[in-house]
Enzyme design. Structure first.
Site, PDB file in Angstrom:
ATOM      1  N   GLY A   1       0.789  -1.245   0.000  1.00 27.33           N
ATOM      2  CA  GLY A   1       0.000   0.000   0.000  1.00 27.33           C
ATOM      3  C   GLY A   1       0.811   1.279   0.000  1.00 27.33           C
TER       4      GLY A   1
ATOM      5  N   SER B   1       1.665   8.103   2.195  1.00 28.43           N
ATOM      6  CA  SER B   1       0.847   6.897   2.409  1.00 28.43           C
ATOM      7  C   SER B   1       0.918   6.415   3.850  1.00 28.43           C
ATOM      8  CB  SER B   1       1.340   5.743   1.521  1.00 28.43           C
ATOM      9  OG  SER B   1       1.149   6.040   0.172  1.00 28.43           O
ATOM     10  N   ILE B   2      -0.221   5.973   4.351  1.00 29.83           N
ATOM     11  CA  ILE B   2      -0.249   5.370   5.686  1.00 29.83           C
ATOM     12  C   ILE B   2       0.712   4.168   5.713  1.00 29.83           C
ATOM     13  CG2 ILE B   2      -1.718   4.075   7.283  1.00 29.83           C
ATOM     14  CD1 ILE B   2      -4.018   5.993   6.479  1.00 29.83           C
TER      15      ILE B   2
ATOM     16  N   ASP C   1      -0.453  -5.679  -8.061  1.00 29.04           N
ATOM     17  CA  ASP C   1      -1.810  -5.165  -8.268  1.00 29.04           C
ATOM     18  C   ASP C   1      -2.727  -6.331  -7.916  1.00 29.04           C
ATOM     19  OD1 ASP C   1      -4.328  -4.550  -9.272  1.00 29.04           O
ATOM     20  OD2 ASP C   1      -3.533  -3.460 -10.999  1.00 29.04           O
TER      21      ASP C   1
ATOM     22  N   TYR D   1     -18.464   9.557   2.185  1.00 30.56           N
ATOM     23  CA  TYR D   1     -17.713   8.296   2.246  1.00 30.56           C
ATOM     24  C   TYR D   1     -18.494   7.192   1.514  1.00 30.56           C
ATOM     25  CZ  TYR D   1     -14.082   5.217   4.054  1.00 30.56           C
ATOM     26  OH  TYR D   1     -13.015   4.356   4.158  1.00 30.56           O
TER      27      TYR D   1
ATOM     28  N   LYS E   1     -15.832  -0.984   4.047  1.00 29.24           N
ATOM     29  CA  LYS E   1     -15.002  -1.053   5.257  1.00 29.24           C
ATOM     30  C   LYS E   1     -15.705  -1.850   6.363  1.00 29.24           C
ATOM     31  CE  LYS E   1     -11.305   1.374   4.113  1.00 29.24           C
ATOM     32  NZ  LYS E   1     -10.052   0.697   3.801  1.00 29.24           N
TER      33      LYS E   1
ATOM     34  N   ALA F   1      -5.294   8.526  -1.748  1.00 30.31           N
ATOM     35  CA  ALA F   1      -6.605   7.856  -1.739  1.00 30.31           C
ATOM     36  C   ALA F   1      -7.658   8.796  -1.130  1.00 30.31           C
ATOM     37  CB  ALA F   1      -6.530   6.558  -0.939  1.00 30.31           C
TER      38      ALA F   1
HETATM   39  P1  NAD Z   1      -2.722   5.920  -0.414  1.00 27.75           P
HETATM   40  O1  NAD Z   1      -3.285   6.447  -1.697  1.00 27.75           O
HETATM   41  O2  NAD Z   1      -1.396   6.415  -0.013  1.00 27.75           O
HETATM   42  O3  NAD Z   1      -2.686   4.335  -0.407  1.00 27.75           O
HETATM   43  C1  NAD Z   1      -3.665   3.556  -1.061  1.00 27.75           C
HETATM   44  C2  NAD Z   1      -2.905   2.411  -1.686  1.00 27.75           C
HETATM   45  O4  NAD Z   1      -3.819   1.485  -2.290  1.00 27.75           O
HETATM   46  C3  NAD Z   1      -1.940   2.868  -2.790  1.00 27.75           C
HETATM   47  O5  NAD Z   1      -0.643   2.456  -2.488  1.00 27.75           O
HETATM   48  C4  NAD Z   1      -2.451   2.153  -4.021  1.00 27.75           C
HETATM   49  O6  NAD Z   1      -1.428   1.761  -4.919  1.00 27.75           O
HETATM   50  C5  NAD Z   1      -3.108   0.928  -3.374  1.00 27.75           C
HETATM   51  N1  NAD Z   1      -3.980   0.221  -4.304  1.00 27.75           N
HETATM   52  C6  NAD Z   1      -5.091   0.685  -4.938  1.00 27.75           C
HETATM   53  N2  NAD Z   1      -5.548  -0.267  -5.789  1.00 27.75           N
HETATM   54  C7  NAD Z   1      -4.721  -1.342  -5.652  1.00 27.75           C
HETATM   55  C8  NAD Z   1      -4.646  -2.625  -6.274  1.00 27.75           C
HETATM   56  N3  NAD Z   1      -5.512  -2.997  -7.217  1.00 27.75           N
HETATM   57  N4  NAD Z   1      -3.653  -3.480  -5.890  1.00 27.75           N
HETATM   58  C9  NAD Z   1      -2.744  -3.117  -4.962  1.00 27.75           C
HETATM   59  N5  NAD Z   1      -2.748  -1.908  -4.358  1.00 27.75           N
HETATM   60  C10 NAD Z   1      -3.728  -1.036  -4.714  1.00 27.75           C
HETATM   61  O7  NAD Z   1      -3.831   6.241   0.700  1.00 27.75           O
HETATM   62  P2  NAD Z   1      -3.933   5.843   2.244  1.00 27.75           P
HETATM   63  O8  NAD Z   1      -4.846   6.855   2.817  1.00 27.75           O
HETATM   64  O9  NAD Z   1      -2.587   5.638   2.806  1.00 27.75           O
HETATM   65  O10 NAD Z   1      -4.739   4.463   2.205  1.00 27.75           O
HETATM   66  C11 NAD Z   1      -4.289   3.305   2.854  1.00 27.75           C
HETATM   67  C12 NAD Z   1      -5.420   2.611   3.592  1.00 27.75           C
HETATM   68  O11 NAD Z   1      -5.796   3.417   4.705  1.00 27.75           O
HETATM   69  C13 NAD Z   1      -6.683   2.381   2.776  1.00 27.75           C
HETATM   70  O12 NAD Z   1      -7.238   1.131   3.139  1.00 27.75           O
HETATM   71  C14 NAD Z   1      -7.586   3.511   3.248  1.00 27.75           C
HETATM   72  O13 NAD Z   1      -8.958   3.224   3.073  1.00 27.75           O
HETATM   73  C15 NAD Z   1      -7.212   3.523   4.715  1.00 27.75           C
HETATM   74  N6  NAD Z   1      -7.600   4.722   5.457  1.00 27.75           N
HETATM   75  C16 NAD Z   1      -7.224   5.958   5.045  1.00 27.75           C
HETATM   76  C17 NAD Z   1      -7.608   7.073   5.776  1.00 27.75           C
HETATM   77  C18 NAD Z   1      -7.222   8.455   5.334  1.00 27.75           C
HETATM   78  O14 NAD Z   1      -7.860   9.417   5.774  1.00 27.75           O
HETATM   79  N7  NAD Z   1      -6.212   8.628   4.510  1.00 27.75           N
HETATM   80  C19 NAD Z   1      -8.368   6.931   6.943  1.00 27.75           C
HETATM   81  C20 NAD Z   1      -8.738   5.648   7.351  1.00 27.75           C
HETATM   82  C21 NAD Z   1      -8.346   4.554   6.598  1.00 27.75           C
END
Ligand code: NAD
Length: 257
Positions: A16, A22-23, A67, A158, A165, A198
């Site tokens: 991810g 990115s988280i 992917d 959302y 989720k 994201a």
């Molecule tokens: P981010 O965009 O940095 O990361 C999302 C990741 O998902 C990316 O690395 C992307 O390449 C990957 N991804 C998407 N489609 C994919 C696929 N087909 N195969 C493999 N990887 C794929 O954003 P983020 O906010 O760091 O998101 C990480 C997680 O944290 C997600 O599950 C998101 O729902 C969750 N989250 C985010 C927040 C927020 O506010 N940012 C809050 C709560 C939860």
């Protein structure tokens, strides 16, 4: 257990990382800071340009394409992990996706196709990851997924991702029950809103950030590093008796909503 917290000797996979916001990057960085080893993935060639330097900077010995919607790619990641390490101690699933047309509309208008894609990439891929990781954790291990408060309560804009989720959180509980006898712990982290790529796909995300920080008991936003510290806690011996848990890292926002 020793007095100082360490992930020394822990090896696993973080999926991810898209960029430095990115988280997943916050998690990988924190695991490294505590002495754990991290294998990382990138989505495709376009993403590799951004992810590879970050992963190399963390000293990741394996940096692989993944992917989860492409048949065989996740399997290939685990083949490489097996060849390199034999066994692993943890996996982190930090990915989500929804077609924008479905994400930006009302849930009631979502298409079966769009809902299916969001569910497959954001939820079912965690089950597939768990299935591939299980045989590589003969002495137990930790599996982590990322959720959001919108699973529980209605958060404006959302929409489609709320039920996705919610399903992911339910999967965490069922997987925890199924894999517990093998000493595999399955937990979920629910971060508050963090500005990532994201998140920028969610309409009026800025507003969500403002509300989250002003209403959170601690009066601030959580960071990817905060999420990383809880991930490290779950992965380490500190998390030995914790499974099926949803851990909020949101400065307390969820108690007020
Ligand atoms: P981010 O965009 O940095 O990361 C999302 C990741 O998902 C990316 O690395 C992307 O390449 C990957 N991804 C998407 N489609 C994919 C696929 N087909 N195969 C493999 N990887 C794929 O954003 P983020 O906010 O760091 O998101 C990480 C997680 O944290 C997600 O599950 C998101 O729902 C969750 N989250 C985010 C927040 C927020 O506010 N940012 C809050 C709560 C939860």
């Amino acid at each position: 257990m020793s007095n100082s917290f360490s992930l020394h000797g822990k090896r696993g996979l973080v999926v991810g990382i898209a960029n430095e916001h990115s988280i997943a990057y916050g998690i990988a960085k924190t695991i490294r800071e505590y002495g754990g080893e991290v294998a990382a993935t990138y989505l495709n060639e376009k993403a590799e340009r951004f992810v590879r330097p970050l992963a190399e900077g963390l000293g990741c010995p394996l940096i692989m394409p993944c992917d989860v919607s492409k048949p065989g790619e996740l399997e290939s990641v685990f083949d490489k992990l097996k060849a390199a390490w034999g066994t692993i101690d943890y996996v982190v699933h930090s990915i989500a996706f929804s077609p924008l047309a479905d994400l930006h509309g009302r849930l009631v208008d979502s298409t079966a196709e769009g809902f299916g894609v969001a569910m497959d990439i954001s939820c079912h891929s965690f089950i597939r990851m768990a299935k591939l990781a299980e045989p590589m954790m003969p002495n137990g291990g930790t599996m982590l997924a990322m959720s959001y408060y919108g699973a529980e309560k209605v958060i404006d804009h959302y929409d489609l991702m709320g039920p996705v989720k919610a399903a992911l959180e339910s999967c965490v509980r069922y997987l925890a029950a199924e894999l517990g006898p093998n000493n595999i712990r399955v937990n979920c982290i629910s971060p508050g809103p963090i500005l990532t790529r994201a998140a920028s796909g969610i309409k009026d995300f800025d507003e969500l950030l403002t509300v989250a920080s002003s209403r959170a008991p601690l009066g601030r936003l959580a960071t990817p590093e905060d999420v990383g510290r809880l991930a490290a806690f779950y992965i380490g011996e500190t998390g030995n008796n914790i499974t099926g848990n949803i851990g909020f890292v949101d400065a307390g926002y969820h108690v007020r909503g």
